[in-house]
Design a protein around this motif. Structure first.
Motif, PDB file in Angstrom:
ATOM      1  N   GLY A 201       0.850  -1.408  -0.209  1.00 50.57           N
ATOM      2  CA  GLY A 201       0.055   0.073  -0.230  1.00 50.57           C
ATOM      3  C   GLY A 201       0.972   0.984  -0.112  1.00 50.57           C
ATOM      4  N   GLU A 202       2.141   1.088   0.298  1.00 52.39           N
ATOM      5  CA  GLU A 202       3.084   2.423  -0.419  1.00 52.39           C
ATOM      6  C   GLU A 202       3.112   3.044  -1.111  1.00 52.39           C
ATOM      7  OE1 GLU A 202       4.049  -0.318  -0.729  1.00 52.39           O
ATOM      8  OE2 GLU A 202       6.259  -1.377  -1.906  1.00 52.39           O
ATOM      9  N   HIS A 203       3.463   4.433  -0.797  1.00 58.00           N
ATOM     10  CA  HIS A 203       3.925   5.800  -2.707  1.00 58.00           C
ATOM     11  C   HIS A 203       5.184   4.810  -2.561  1.00 58.00           C
ATOM     12  CE1 HIS A 203      -0.318   7.288  -0.275  1.00 58.00           C
ATOM     13  NE2 HIS A 203      -0.106   7.095  -1.556  1.00 58.00           N
ATOM     14  N   ILE A 204       5.466   4.325  -1.839  1.00 59.54           N
ATOM     15  CA  ILE A 204       7.450   4.892  -2.199  1.00 59.54           C
ATOM     16  C   ILE A 204       8.446   4.176  -1.067  1.00 59.54           C
ATOM     17  CG2 ILE A 204       7.943   7.684  -3.340  1.00 59.54           C
ATOM     18  CD1 ILE A 204       9.548   7.918  -0.603  1.00 59.54           C
ATOM     19  N   LYS A 205       9.515   2.796  -1.890  1.00 58.37           N
ATOM     20  CA  LYS A 205      10.521   2.477  -0.963  1.00 58.37           C
ATOM     21  C   LYS A 205      11.169   2.776  -0.843  1.00 58.37           C
ATOM     22  CE  LYS A 205       8.373  -2.104  -2.929  1.00 58.37           C
ATOM     23  NZ  LYS A 205       7.683  -2.424  -3.030  1.00 58.37           N
ATOM     24  N   MET A 206      11.444   3.060   0.078  1.00 56.19           N
ATOM     25  CA  MET A 206      12.731   3.512   1.075  1.00 56.19           C
ATOM     26  C   MET A 206      13.745   2.438   1.310  1.00 56.19           C
ATOM     27  SD  MET A 206      12.885   6.343   4.504  1.00 56.19           S
ATOM     28  CE  MET A 206      12.929   7.373   3.915  1.00 56.19           C
ATOM     29  N   LEU A 207      14.772   2.324   0.512  1.00 59.02           N
ATOM     30  CA  LEU A 207      15.845   0.496   0.908  1.00 59.02           C
ATOM     31  C   LEU A 207      17.143   1.401   1.731  1.00 59.02           C
ATOM     32  CD1 LEU A 207      16.964  -1.950   0.715  1.00 59.02           C
ATOM     33  CD2 LEU A 207      17.646  -1.164  -1.397  1.00 59.02           C
ATOM     34  N   ILE A 208      17.256   1.181   3.615  1.00 64.45           N
ATOM     35  CA  ILE A 208      18.059   1.696   3.711  1.00 64.45           C
ATOM     36  C   ILE A 208      19.135   0.112   4.030  1.00 64.45           C
ATOM     37  CG2 ILE A 208      18.750   1.958   6.116  1.00 64.45           C
ATOM     38  CD1 ILE A 208      16.032   3.585   5.525  1.00 64.45           C
ATOM     39  N   VAL A 209      20.752   0.762   3.574  1.00 66.89           N
ATOM     40  CA  VAL A 209      21.946  -0.501   3.722  1.00 66.89           C
ATOM     41  C   VAL A 209      22.709   0.506   4.404  1.00 66.89           C
ATOM     42  CG1 VAL A 209      21.688  -1.138   0.829  1.00 66.89           C
ATOM     43  CG2 VAL A 209      22.092   0.774   1.195  1.00 66.89           C
ATOM     44  N   SER A 210      23.849   0.126   4.487  1.00 73.02           N
ATOM     45  CA  SER A 210      25.303   0.061   5.729  1.00 73.02           C
ATOM     46  C   SER A 210      26.631   0.571   4.579  1.00 73.02           C
ATOM     47  CB  SER A 210      24.916  -0.382   6.919  1.00 73.02           C
ATOM     48  OG  SER A 210      26.456  -0.463   7.126  1.00 73.02           O
ATOM     49  N   VAL A 211      27.395   1.669   5.144  1.00 73.22           N
ATOM     50  CA  VAL A 211      28.863   1.424   4.421  1.00 73.22           C
ATOM     51  C   VAL A 211      29.727   0.027   5.249  1.00 73.22           C
ATOM     52  CG1 VAL A 211      29.066   3.638   3.838  1.00 73.22           C
ATOM     53  CG2 VAL A 211      29.924   3.074   6.580  1.00 73.22           C
ATOM     54  N   ALA A 212      28.871  -0.775   6.558  1.00 72.87           N
ATOM     55  CA  ALA A 212      29.933  -1.304   7.888  1.00 72.87           C
ATOM     56  C   ALA A 212      29.861  -3.163   6.393  1.00 72.87           C
ATOM     57  CB  ALA A 212      28.738  -1.166   8.998  1.00 72.87           C
ATOM     58  N   ASP A 213      28.613  -2.989   5.671  1.00 72.63           N
ATOM     59  CA  ASP A 213      28.375  -4.488   5.562  1.00 72.63           C
ATOM     60  C   ASP A 213      28.858  -4.528   3.883  1.00 72.63           C
ATOM     61  OD1 ASP A 213      26.715  -4.674   7.472  1.00 72.63           O
ATOM     62  OD2 ASP A 213      24.361  -4.622   6.767  1.00 72.63           O
ATOM     63  N   GLY A 214      28.897  -3.751   3.462  1.00 77.94           N
ATOM     64  CA  GLY A 214      30.043  -3.888   1.998  1.00 77.94           C
ATOM     65  C   GLY A 214      29.868  -3.312   1.194  1.00 77.94           C
ATOM     66  N   SER A 215      30.399  -3.077   0.060  1.00 77.08           N
ATOM     67  CA  SER A 215      29.343  -2.540  -0.571  1.00 77.08           C
ATOM     68  C   SER A 215      29.279  -3.668  -2.385  1.00 77.08           C
ATOM     69  CB  SER A 215      31.228  -2.244  -1.628  1.00 77.08           C
ATOM     70  OG  SER A 215      31.944  -2.325  -1.355  1.00 77.08           O
ATOM     71  N   ASP A 216      28.917  -4.511  -2.118  1.00 76.85           N
ATOM     72  CA  ASP A 216      28.417  -5.526  -3.227  1.00 76.85           C
ATOM     73  C   ASP A 216      26.633  -6.044  -2.964  1.00 76.85           C
ATOM     74  OD1 ASP A 216      28.359  -7.394  -0.701  1.00 76.85           O
ATOM     75  OD2 ASP A 216      30.044  -8.898  -1.566  1.00 76.85           O
ATOM     76  N   LYS A 217      26.287  -5.305  -1.965  1.00 77.59           N
ATOM     77  CA  LYS A 217      25.007  -5.729  -2.041  1.00 77.59           C
ATOM     78  C   LYS A 217      24.330  -6.064  -3.130  1.00 77.59           C
ATOM     79  CE  LYS A 217      26.058  -6.586   1.795  1.00 77.59           C
ATOM     80  NZ  LYS A 217      27.426  -7.291   1.135  1.00 77.59           N
ATOM     81  N   PRO A 218      24.132  -4.766  -3.896  1.00 77.39           N
ATOM     82  CA  PRO A 218      23.304  -3.912  -5.169  1.00 77.39           C
ATOM     83  C   PRO A 218      23.789  -5.627  -6.316  1.00 77.39           C
ATOM     84  CG  PRO A 218      24.724  -2.342  -5.116  1.00 77.39           C
ATOM     85  CD  PRO A 218      25.159  -3.272  -3.711  1.00 77.39           C
ATOM     86  N   TYR A 219      25.039  -6.003  -6.315  1.00 77.42           N
ATOM     87  CA  TYR A 219      25.159  -7.320  -7.289  1.00 77.42           C
ATOM     88  C   TYR A 219      24.427  -8.465  -6.510  1.00 77.42           C
ATOM     89  CZ  TYR A 219      28.413  -3.815  -8.381  1.00 77.42           C
ATOM     90  OH  TYR A 219      29.061  -2.932  -9.016  1.00 77.42           O
ATOM     91  N   LYS A 220      24.302  -8.918  -5.592  1.00 79.64           N
ATOM     92  CA  LYS A 220      23.507 -10.197  -4.571  1.00 79.64           C
ATOM     93  C   LYS A 220      21.839  -9.926  -4.859  1.00 79.64           C
ATOM     94  CE  LYS A 220      28.079 -11.344  -2.130  1.00 79.64           C
ATOM     95  NZ  LYS A 220      28.650 -11.224  -0.507  1.00 79.64           N
ATOM     96  N   TYR A 221      21.889  -8.037  -3.851  1.00 87.39           N
ATOM     97  CA  TYR A 221      20.451  -8.558  -4.048  1.00 87.39           C
ATOM     98  C   TYR A 221      19.584  -7.827  -5.160  1.00 87.39           C
ATOM     99  CZ  TYR A 221      22.369 -11.035  -0.045  1.00 87.39           C
ATOM    100  OH  TYR A 221      23.197 -12.046   1.005  1.00 87.39           O
ATOM    101  N   PRO A 222      19.298  -7.602  -6.008  1.00 89.09           N
ATOM    102  CA  PRO A 222      19.678  -6.853  -6.626  1.00 89.09           C
ATOM    103  C   PRO A 222      18.071  -6.367  -6.582  1.00 89.09           C
ATOM    104  CG  PRO A 222      19.865  -9.338  -7.924  1.00 89.09           C
ATOM    105  CD  PRO A 222      20.863  -9.079  -6.760  1.00 89.09           C
ATOM    106  N   LEU A 223      17.310  -7.258  -6.394  1.00 86.67           N
ATOM    107  CA  LEU A 223      15.358  -6.408  -6.574  1.00 86.67           C
ATOM    108  C   LEU A 223      15.203  -5.842  -5.547  1.00 86.67           C
ATOM    109  CD1 LEU A 223      12.708  -7.001  -7.459  1.00 86.67           C
ATOM    110  CD2 LEU A 223      12.324  -8.597  -5.644  1.00 86.67           C
ATOM    111  N   ALA A 224      16.062  -5.610  -4.428  1.00 86.78           N
ATOM    112  CA  ALA A 224      15.397  -4.778  -3.518  1.00 86.78           C
ATOM    113  C   ALA A 224      15.697  -2.694  -4.276  1.00 86.78           C
ATOM    114  CB  ALA A 224      15.815  -5.109  -2.860  1.00 86.78           C
ATOM    115  N   PHE A 225      17.275  -3.134  -4.255  1.00 84.82           N
ATOM    116  CA  PHE A 225      17.998  -1.981  -5.004  1.00 84.82           C
ATOM    117  C   PHE A 225      17.243  -1.656  -6.349  1.00 84.82           C
ATOM    118  CE2 PHE A 225      20.865  -3.437  -2.433  1.00 84.82           C
ATOM    119  CZ  PHE A 225      21.448  -2.688  -2.074  1.00 84.82           C
TER     120      PHE A 225
END
Lengths: 219, 219
Positions: free
Chosen positions: A133-157
Protein backbone atom coordinates in the motif's frame (compact mmCIF):
# COMPACT_ATOMS: atom_id res chain seq x y z
CA UNK A 1 3.09 -31.74 -9.27
CA UNK A 2 3.99 -30.36 -5.82
CA UNK A 3 5.82 -27.48 -7.54
CA UNK A 4 2.85 -26.68 -9.80
CA UNK A 5 0.49 -26.63 -6.80
CA UNK A 6 2.92 -24.38 -4.94
CA UNK A 7 3.18 -21.93 -7.85
CA UNK A 8 -0.63 -21.69 -8.18
CA UNK A 9 -1.07 -21.07 -4.44
CA UNK A 10 1.70 -18.43 -4.48
CA UNK A 11 0.19 -16.68 -7.53
CA UNK A 12 -3.18 -16.48 -5.79
CA UNK A 13 -1.55 -15.04 -2.69
CA UNK A 14 0.35 -12.41 -4.72
CA UNK A 15 -2.80 -11.39 -6.67
CA UNK A 16 -4.77 -11.01 -3.45
CA UNK A 17 -1.88 -9.07 -1.89
CA UNK A 18 -1.74 -6.65 -4.83
CA UNK A 19 -5.52 -6.10 -4.75
CA UNK A 20 -5.40 -5.19 -1.05
CA UNK A 21 -2.28 -3.08 -1.56
CA UNK A 22 -4.12 -0.88 -4.08
CA UNK A 23 -7.04 -0.58 -1.65
CA UNK A 24 -4.71 0.57 1.17
CA UNK A 25 -2.95 3.03 -1.11
CA UNK A 26 -6.28 4.59 -2.16
CA UNK A 27 -7.39 4.86 1.47
CA UNK A 28 -4.11 6.51 2.52
CA UNK A 29 -4.16 8.91 -0.42
CA UNK A 30 -7.78 9.89 0.19
CA UNK A 31 -6.81 10.95 3.74
CA UNK A 32 -3.77 12.88 2.46
CA UNK A 33 -1.24 10.36 3.78
CA UNK A 34 2.01 9.46 2.03
CA UNK A 35 3.27 6.00 2.96
CA UNK A 36 6.90 4.90 2.96
CA UNK A 37 7.76 1.18 2.99
CA UNK A 38 11.10 1.07 4.84
CA UNK A 39 13.20 -1.92 3.74
CA UNK A 40 16.60 -3.20 4.83
CA UNK A 41 18.60 -6.00 6.42
CA UNK A 42 18.49 -6.68 10.17
CA UNK A 43 20.43 -4.11 12.20
CA UNK A 44 20.87 -1.72 9.28
CA UNK A 45 19.27 1.12 11.27
CA UNK A 46 15.71 1.27 9.91
CA UNK A 47 14.21 2.55 13.18
CA UNK A 48 17.06 5.05 13.66
CA UNK A 49 16.49 6.47 10.17
CA UNK A 50 12.72 6.79 10.83
CA UNK A 51 13.35 8.51 14.18
CA UNK A 52 15.90 10.88 12.62
CA UNK A 53 13.49 11.91 9.86
CA UNK A 54 10.50 12.36 12.17
CA UNK A 55 12.53 14.44 14.64
CA UNK A 56 13.21 16.97 11.84
CA UNK A 57 9.90 16.96 10.03
CA UNK A 58 8.26 19.84 11.89
CA UNK A 59 4.48 19.94 12.09
CA UNK A 60 3.76 17.10 9.66
CA UNK A 61 1.76 14.35 11.37
CA UNK A 62 3.69 11.05 11.36
CA UNK A 63 2.64 7.49 12.11
CA UNK A 64 4.82 4.39 12.25
CA UNK A 65 3.69 0.83 11.55
CA UNK A 66 6.43 -1.31 13.07
CA UNK A 67 6.97 -4.80 11.64
CA UNK A 68 8.92 -7.36 13.63
CA UNK A 69 9.00 -11.13 13.76
CA UNK A 70 8.96 -10.94 17.55
CA UNK A 71 9.38 -8.19 20.20
CA UNK A 72 8.12 -4.62 20.52
CA UNK A 73 11.49 -3.04 21.33
CA UNK A 74 11.31 -0.43 18.56
CA UNK A 75 7.63 0.36 19.16
CA UNK A 76 8.34 1.08 22.83
CA UNK A 77 11.27 3.33 21.86
CA UNK A 78 9.18 5.22 19.28
CA UNK A 79 6.22 5.65 21.66
CA UNK A 80 8.61 6.99 24.30
CA UNK A 81 9.46 9.75 21.81
CA UNK A 82 5.75 10.54 21.47
CA UNK A 83 5.44 8.94 18.01
CA UNK A 84 2.15 7.18 17.34
CA UNK A 85 3.15 3.59 16.52
CA UNK A 86 1.32 0.36 15.74
CA UNK A 87 3.12 -2.99 16.24
CA UNK A 88 2.78 -5.93 13.86
CA UNK A 89 4.45 -9.18 14.94
CA UNK A 90 4.60 -11.75 12.15
CA UNK A 91 5.75 -14.60 14.46
CA UNK A 92 8.04 -16.17 11.90
CA UNK A 93 6.94 -14.67 8.59
CA UNK A 94 9.84 -12.92 6.87
CA UNK A 95 7.96 -9.96 5.35
CA UNK A 96 4.92 -7.75 5.85
CA UNK A 97 2.02 -8.28 3.47
CA UNK A 98 -0.89 -6.07 2.49
CA UNK A 99 -3.56 -7.90 4.57
CA UNK A 100 -1.51 -7.39 7.76
CA UNK A 101 -1.21 -3.66 7.00
CA UNK A 102 -4.93 -3.29 6.18
CA UNK A 103 -5.91 -4.56 9.61
CA UNK A 104 -3.29 -2.40 11.40
CA UNK A 105 -3.76 1.02 9.84
CA UNK A 106 -4.53 3.77 12.31
CA UNK A 107 -7.91 5.48 12.26
CA UNK A 108 -7.21 8.71 10.37
CA UNK A 109 -10.33 10.58 11.55
CA UNK A 110 -9.63 14.25 12.13
CA UNK A 111 -6.17 14.10 10.52
CA UNK A 112 -5.17 16.39 7.69
CA UNK A 113 -2.65 14.06 6.12
CA UNK A 114 0.96 13.34 6.87
CA UNK A 115 3.49 10.55 6.62
CA UNK A 116 3.12 6.86 7.44
CA UNK A 117 6.39 4.95 7.83
CA UNK A 118 5.95 1.20 7.54
CA UNK A 119 9.07 -0.48 8.90
CA UNK A 120 9.28 -3.87 7.25
CA UNK A 121 10.87 -7.04 8.67
CA UNK A 122 14.69 -6.90 8.64
CA UNK A 123 15.35 -8.82 5.45
CA UNK A 124 16.94 -7.71 2.18
CA UNK A 125 15.16 -10.40 0.15
CA UNK A 126 11.45 -11.17 0.61
CA UNK A 127 9.96 -7.77 1.62
CA UNK A 128 10.94 -6.33 -1.79
CA UNK A 129 8.49 -8.75 -3.45
CA UNK A 130 5.35 -7.52 -1.66
CA UNK A 131 3.58 -4.20 -2.16
CA UNK A 132 1.88 -3.12 1.05
CA UNK A 133 0.00 0.00 0.00
CA UNK A 134 3.03 2.29 0.03
CA UNK A 135 3.66 5.30 -2.21
CA UNK A 136 7.44 4.75 -2.18
CA UNK A 137 9.96 2.15 -1.07
CA UNK A 138 12.90 3.46 0.99
CA UNK A 139 15.86 1.07 1.10
CA UNK A 140 18.39 1.40 3.94
CA UNK A 141 21.90 -0.01 3.50
CA UNK A 142 25.09 0.53 5.48
CA UNK A 143 28.77 1.14 4.77
CA UNK A 144 29.57 -1.52 7.41
CA UNK A 145 27.96 -4.24 5.30
CA UNK A 146 30.14 -4.04 2.20
CA UNK A 147 29.76 -2.48 -1.22
CA UNK A 148 28.61 -5.61 -3.08
CA UNK A 149 25.00 -5.64 -1.90
CA UNK A 150 23.41 -4.39 -5.17
CA UNK A 151 25.12 -7.24 -7.02
CA UNK A 152 23.96 -9.89 -4.55
CA UNK A 153 20.45 -8.63 -3.68
CA UNK A 154 19.36 -6.86 -6.87
CA UNK A 155 15.57 -6.82 -6.44
CA UNK A 156 15.53 -4.47 -3.42
CA UNK A 157 17.80 -1.99 -5.26
CA UNK A 158 15.76 -2.27 -8.44
CA UNK A 159 12.52 -1.47 -6.64
CA UNK A 160 13.81 1.26 -4.30
CA UNK A 161 12.57 4.83 -4.87
CA UNK A 162 15.15 6.23 -2.44
CA UNK A 163 18.30 4.63 -1.04
CA UNK A 164 19.76 5.68 2.31
CA UNK A 165 23.41 4.75 2.86
CA UNK A 166 23.56 4.70 6.67
CA UNK A 167 26.39 4.48 9.25
CA UNK A 168 28.66 6.75 7.18
CA UNK A 169 30.46 7.68 10.43
CA UNK A 170 32.02 4.17 10.21
CA UNK A 171 33.44 4.76 6.73
CA UNK A 172 37.04 5.40 7.97
CA UNK A 173 37.05 2.02 9.76
CA UNK A 174 35.60 -0.28 7.09
CA UNK A 175 36.41 -1.26 3.50
CA UNK A 176 33.54 0.31 1.60
CA UNK A 177 34.15 0.91 -2.12
CA UNK A 178 31.66 3.67 -2.89
CA UNK A 179 32.29 3.67 -6.64
CA UNK A 180 31.68 -0.08 -6.89
CA UNK A 181 28.50 0.27 -4.80
CA UNK A 182 27.16 3.14 -6.93
CA UNK A 183 27.95 1.33 -10.19
CA UNK A 184 26.04 -1.69 -8.89
CA UNK A 185 23.02 0.43 -8.02
CA UNK A 186 23.08 2.29 -11.35
CA UNK A 187 23.19 -0.97 -13.34
CA UNK A 188 19.80 -1.81 -11.80
CA UNK A 189 18.28 1.57 -11.27
CA UNK A 190 19.20 4.67 -13.25
CA UNK A 191 17.39 7.33 -11.25
CA UNK A 192 16.91 6.47 -7.59
CA UNK A 193 18.84 8.96 -5.44
CA UNK A 194 21.38 7.72 -2.88
CA UNK A 195 21.68 9.79 0.31
CA UNK A 196 24.60 9.34 2.70
CA UNK A 197 23.64 9.71 6.37
CA UNK A 198 24.87 8.89 9.84
CA UNK A 199 22.08 8.26 12.32
CA UNK A 200 24.62 8.16 15.15
CA UNK A 201 26.18 11.49 14.09
CA UNK A 202 22.85 12.88 12.84
CA UNK A 203 24.31 14.05 9.53
CA UNK A 204 22.85 14.08 6.01
CA UNK A 205 19.17 14.17 6.94
CA UNK A 206 18.19 17.59 5.61
CA UNK A 207 18.55 16.45 2.00
CA UNK A 208 16.56 13.28 2.71
CA UNK A 209 13.67 15.26 4.15
CA UNK A 210 13.66 17.77 1.28
CA UNK A 211 13.48 14.88 -1.19
CA UNK A 212 10.62 13.15 0.69
CA UNK A 213 8.57 16.33 1.02
CA UNK A 214 9.03 17.13 -2.69
CA UNK A 215 8.11 13.61 -3.71
CA UNK A 216 5.04 13.70 -1.50
CA UNK A 217 3.77 16.79 -3.29
CA UNK A 218 4.47 15.41 -6.77
CA UNK A 219 2.46 12.23 -6.19
CA UNK B 1 -9.32 -22.42 2.11
CA UNK B 2 -6.32 -20.80 0.40
CA UNK B 3 -4.53 -20.82 3.76
CA UNK B 4 -5.25 -24.51 4.36
CA UNK B 5 -3.97 -25.40 0.88
CA UNK B 6 -0.86 -23.32 1.50
CA UNK B 7 -0.17 -25.01 4.85
CA UNK B 8 -0.52 -28.51 3.33
CA UNK B 9 1.83 -27.63 0.44
CA UNK B 10 4.35 -26.11 2.89
CA UNK B 11 4.20 -29.18 5.17
CA UNK B 12 4.88 -31.47 2.22
CA UNK B 13 7.83 -29.30 1.17
CA UNK B 14 9.28 -29.32 4.72
CA UNK B 15 8.88 -33.13 5.05
CA UNK B 16 10.60 -33.70 1.72
CA UNK B 17 13.34 -31.24 2.70
CA UNK B 18 13.99 -33.06 6.00
CA UNK B 19 14.10 -36.44 4.27
CA UNK B 20 16.73 -35.20 1.79
CA UNK B 21 18.64 -33.39 4.56
CA UNK B 22 19.09 -36.69 6.45
CA UNK B 23 20.25 -38.37 3.24
CA UNK B 24 22.87 -35.63 2.63
CA UNK B 25 24.05 -35.81 6.24
CA UNK B 26 24.52 -39.58 5.99
CA UNK B 27 26.44 -39.23 2.73
CA UNK B 28 28.73 -36.53 4.18
CA UNK B 29 29.33 -38.52 7.37
CA UNK B 30 30.10 -41.72 5.48
CA UNK B 31 32.87 -39.85 3.61
CA UNK B 32 34.22 -38.37 6.86
CA UNK B 33 32.97 -34.85 6.11
CA UNK B 34 31.67 -32.45 8.74
CA UNK B 35 29.28 -29.84 7.32
CA UNK B 36 28.70 -26.35 8.69
CA UNK B 37 25.61 -24.38 7.65
CA UNK B 38 26.77 -20.76 7.84
CA UNK B 39 23.87 -18.39 8.58
CA UNK B 40 23.68 -14.62 8.92
CA UNK B 41 22.24 -11.36 7.61
CA UNK B 42 23.52 -9.78 4.37
CA UNK B 43 26.95 -8.18 4.74
CA UNK B 44 27.60 -9.70 8.15
CA UNK B 45 30.86 -11.25 6.93
CA UNK B 46 29.95 -14.89 6.27
CA UNK B 47 32.52 -15.34 3.48
CA UNK B 48 35.21 -13.52 5.48
CA UNK B 49 34.64 -15.81 8.46
CA UNK B 50 34.84 -18.91 6.21
CA UNK B 51 38.05 -17.62 4.58
CA UNK B 52 39.59 -16.82 7.98
CA UNK B 53 38.84 -20.31 9.32
CA UNK B 54 40.08 -22.14 6.21
CA UNK B 55 43.32 -20.12 6.11
CA UNK B 56 44.18 -21.45 9.60
CA UNK B 57 42.90 -25.00 9.36
CA UNK B 58 46.13 -26.64 8.23
CA UNK B 59 45.94 -29.86 6.23
CA UNK B 60 42.20 -30.48 6.65
CA UNK B 61 40.49 -30.63 3.25
CA UNK B 62 37.84 -27.89 2.94
CA UNK B 63 35.03 -27.33 0.47
CA UNK B 64 32.65 -24.38 0.24
CA UNK B 65 29.13 -24.45 -1.15
CA UNK B 66 28.32 -20.80 -1.79
CA UNK B 67 24.65 -19.76 -1.76
CA UNK B 68 23.63 -16.46 -3.34
CA UNK B 69 20.47 -15.10 -4.87
CA UNK B 70 22.51 -13.74 -7.76
CA UNK B 71 26.24 -13.25 -8.54
CA UNK B 72 29.34 -15.38 -8.01
CA UNK B 73 31.46 -12.68 -6.35
CA UNK B 74 32.31 -14.78 -3.29
CA UNK B 75 32.91 -17.96 -5.29
CA UNK B 76 35.43 -16.16 -7.50
CA UNK B 77 37.19 -14.75 -4.40
CA UNK B 78 37.32 -18.18 -2.72
CA UNK B 79 38.56 -19.94 -5.87
CA UNK B 80 41.28 -17.28 -6.21
CA UNK B 81 42.51 -18.45 -2.80
CA UNK B 82 42.62 -22.03 -4.07
CA UNK B 83 39.51 -23.11 -2.16
CA UNK B 84 37.30 -25.63 -3.96
CA UNK B 85 33.91 -23.90 -4.21
CA UNK B 86 30.56 -24.71 -5.77
CA UNK B 87 28.10 -21.88 -6.56
CA UNK B 88 24.34 -22.13 -6.02
CA UNK B 89 22.25 -19.20 -7.29
CA UNK B 90 18.68 -19.31 -6.03
CA UNK B 91 17.47 -16.49 -8.36
CA UNK B 92 15.08 -15.02 -5.83
CA UNK B 93 14.63 -17.73 -3.23
CA UNK B 94 15.59 -16.46 0.23
CA UNK B 95 17.19 -19.64 1.62
CA UNK B 96 19.03 -22.80 0.58
CA UNK B 97 17.08 -26.04 0.78
CA UNK B 98 18.20 -29.66 0.94
CA UNK B 99 17.37 -30.54 -2.72
CA UNK B 100 19.61 -27.71 -3.98
CA UNK B 101 22.48 -28.98 -1.80
CA UNK B 102 22.00 -32.60 -2.86
CA UNK B 103 22.51 -31.71 -6.51
CA UNK B 104 25.53 -29.48 -5.76
CA UNK B 105 27.66 -31.61 -3.46
CA UNK B 106 31.17 -32.25 -4.70
CA UNK B 107 32.24 -35.73 -5.68
CA UNK B 108 34.20 -36.90 -2.63
CA UNK B 109 36.07 -39.74 -4.38
CA UNK B 110 39.60 -40.11 -3.04
CA UNK B 111 39.01 -37.72 -0.14
CA UNK B 112 39.69 -38.69 3.45
CA UNK B 113 37.15 -36.39 5.00
CA UNK B 114 37.30 -32.73 5.96
CA UNK B 115 35.03 -29.73 6.34
CA UNK B 116 32.22 -28.52 4.10
CA UNK B 117 31.12 -24.93 4.68
CA UNK B 118 27.69 -24.18 3.22
CA UNK B 119 27.24 -20.42 3.06
CA UNK B 120 23.51 -19.76 3.15
CA UNK B 121 21.66 -16.80 1.61
CA UNK B 122 22.17 -13.57 3.60
CA UNK B 123 18.99 -13.60 5.66
CA UNK B 124 18.49 -13.86 9.41
CA UNK B 125 14.98 -15.30 9.06
CA UNK B 126 14.16 -18.06 6.55
CA UNK B 127 17.42 -20.08 6.35
CA UNK B 128 17.08 -21.03 10.05
CA UNK B 129 13.92 -23.00 9.18
CA UNK B 130 15.54 -25.41 6.70
CA UNK B 131 17.97 -28.23 7.50
CA UNK B 132 20.31 -28.79 4.56
CA UNK B 133 22.29 -31.85 5.68
CA UNK B 134 24.60 -29.98 8.03
CA UNK B 135 26.15 -31.28 11.26
CA UNK B 136 26.07 -27.85 12.90
CA UNK B 137 24.65 -24.39 12.28
CA UNK B 138 27.10 -21.48 12.65
CA UNK B 139 25.41 -18.10 13.10
CA UNK B 140 27.37 -14.93 12.30
CA UNK B 141 26.32 -11.61 13.84
CA UNK B 142 28.11 -8.27 14.09
CA UNK B 143 28.65 -5.57 16.70
CA UNK B 144 27.76 -2.99 14.02
CA UNK B 145 24.19 -4.31 13.82
CA UNK B 146 23.06 -3.69 17.39
CA UNK B 147 22.65 -5.86 20.46
CA UNK B 148 18.91 -6.54 20.11
CA UNK B 149 19.11 -9.18 17.36
CA UNK B 150 18.38 -12.23 19.61
CA UNK B 151 15.18 -10.53 20.80
CA UNK B 152 14.02 -9.71 17.28
CA UNK B 153 15.16 -12.81 15.35
CA UNK B 154 14.98 -15.57 17.97
CA UNK B 155 14.84 -18.69 15.77
CA UNK B 156 18.35 -18.33 14.32
CA UNK B 157 19.81 -17.89 17.83
CA UNK B 158 17.78 -20.79 19.19
CA UNK B 159 19.01 -23.15 16.48
CA UNK B 160 22.68 -22.03 16.36
CA UNK B 161 25.34 -24.49 17.58
CA UNK B 162 28.03 -21.79 17.52
CA UNK B 163 27.67 -18.00 17.37
CA UNK B 164 30.39 -15.78 15.90
CA UNK B 165 30.24 -12.13 16.92
CA UNK B 166 32.11 -10.50 14.03
CA UNK B 167 33.51 -7.00 13.33
CA UNK B 168 34.67 -6.58 16.94
CA UNK B 169 37.28 -4.08 15.69
CA UNK B 170 34.31 -1.67 15.26
CA UNK B 171 33.23 -1.98 18.91
CA UNK B 172 34.79 1.38 19.98
CA UNK B 173 32.77 3.18 17.28
CA UNK B 174 29.30 1.65 17.74
CA UNK B 175 26.76 1.29 20.56
CA UNK B 176 26.85 -2.43 21.22
CA UNK B 177 25.58 -3.54 24.63
CA UNK B 178 27.31 -6.89 25.07
CA UNK B 179 25.52 -7.81 28.31
CA UNK B 180 22.11 -7.20 26.73
CA UNK B 181 23.11 -9.24 23.68
CA UNK B 182 24.39 -12.17 25.76
CA UNK B 183 21.28 -12.15 27.98
CA UNK B 184 19.13 -12.30 24.87
CA UNK B 185 21.07 -15.26 23.51
CA UNK B 186 21.02 -17.09 26.84
CA UNK B 187 17.24 -16.71 27.18
CA UNK B 188 16.92 -18.75 23.97
CA UNK B 189 19.94 -20.96 24.11
CA UNK B 190 21.73 -21.96 27.31
CA UNK B 191 24.83 -23.62 25.89
CA UNK B 192 25.85 -22.33 22.47
CA UNK B 193 29.27 -20.66 22.72
CA UNK B 194 29.74 -17.07 21.51
CA UNK B 195 33.14 -16.26 19.99
CA UNK B 196 34.25 -12.67 19.41
CA UNK B 197 36.29 -12.19 16.24
CA UNK B 198 37.43 -9.53 13.83
CA UNK B 199 37.84 -10.75 10.26
CA UNK B 200 39.43 -7.44 9.29
CA UNK B 201 41.92 -7.60 12.19
CA UNK B 202 42.15 -11.42 12.04
CA UNK B 203 41.67 -11.83 15.80
CA UNK B 204 39.81 -14.45 17.81
CA UNK B 205 39.93 -17.29 15.29
CA UNK B 206 42.14 -19.78 17.17
CA UNK B 207 39.37 -20.50 19.71
CA UNK B 208 36.79 -20.89 16.94
CA UNK B 209 38.93 -23.48 15.15
CA UNK B 210 39.65 -25.42 18.35
CA UNK B 211 35.92 -25.57 19.06
CA UNK B 212 35.05 -26.73 15.50
CA UNK B 213 37.74 -29.43 15.46
CA UNK B 214 36.64 -30.73 18.90
CA UNK B 215 33.01 -30.75 17.85
CA UNK B 216 33.86 -32.57 14.66
CA UNK B 217 35.49 -35.38 16.63
CA UNK B 218 32.65 -35.67 19.15
CA UNK B 219 29.97 -36.14 16.48
Amino acid sequence: MEDTKRIIVMENIMDENDRISIMINEKLSSHGFFAINVLGAPGIGKTSVIKSIISRIGDTKCYVVEGDIESDIDTVALKNLGIETVQINTHGSCHLDAPSILSSLPDFKGDNGGLVFIENIGNLVCPAEFNIGEHIKMLIVSVADGSDKPYKYPLAFEKADIIILNKCDLQPYVDFDEEYFTSGVRALNKITPIFKVSSRGQTGYEEVITWIMNRRHIL
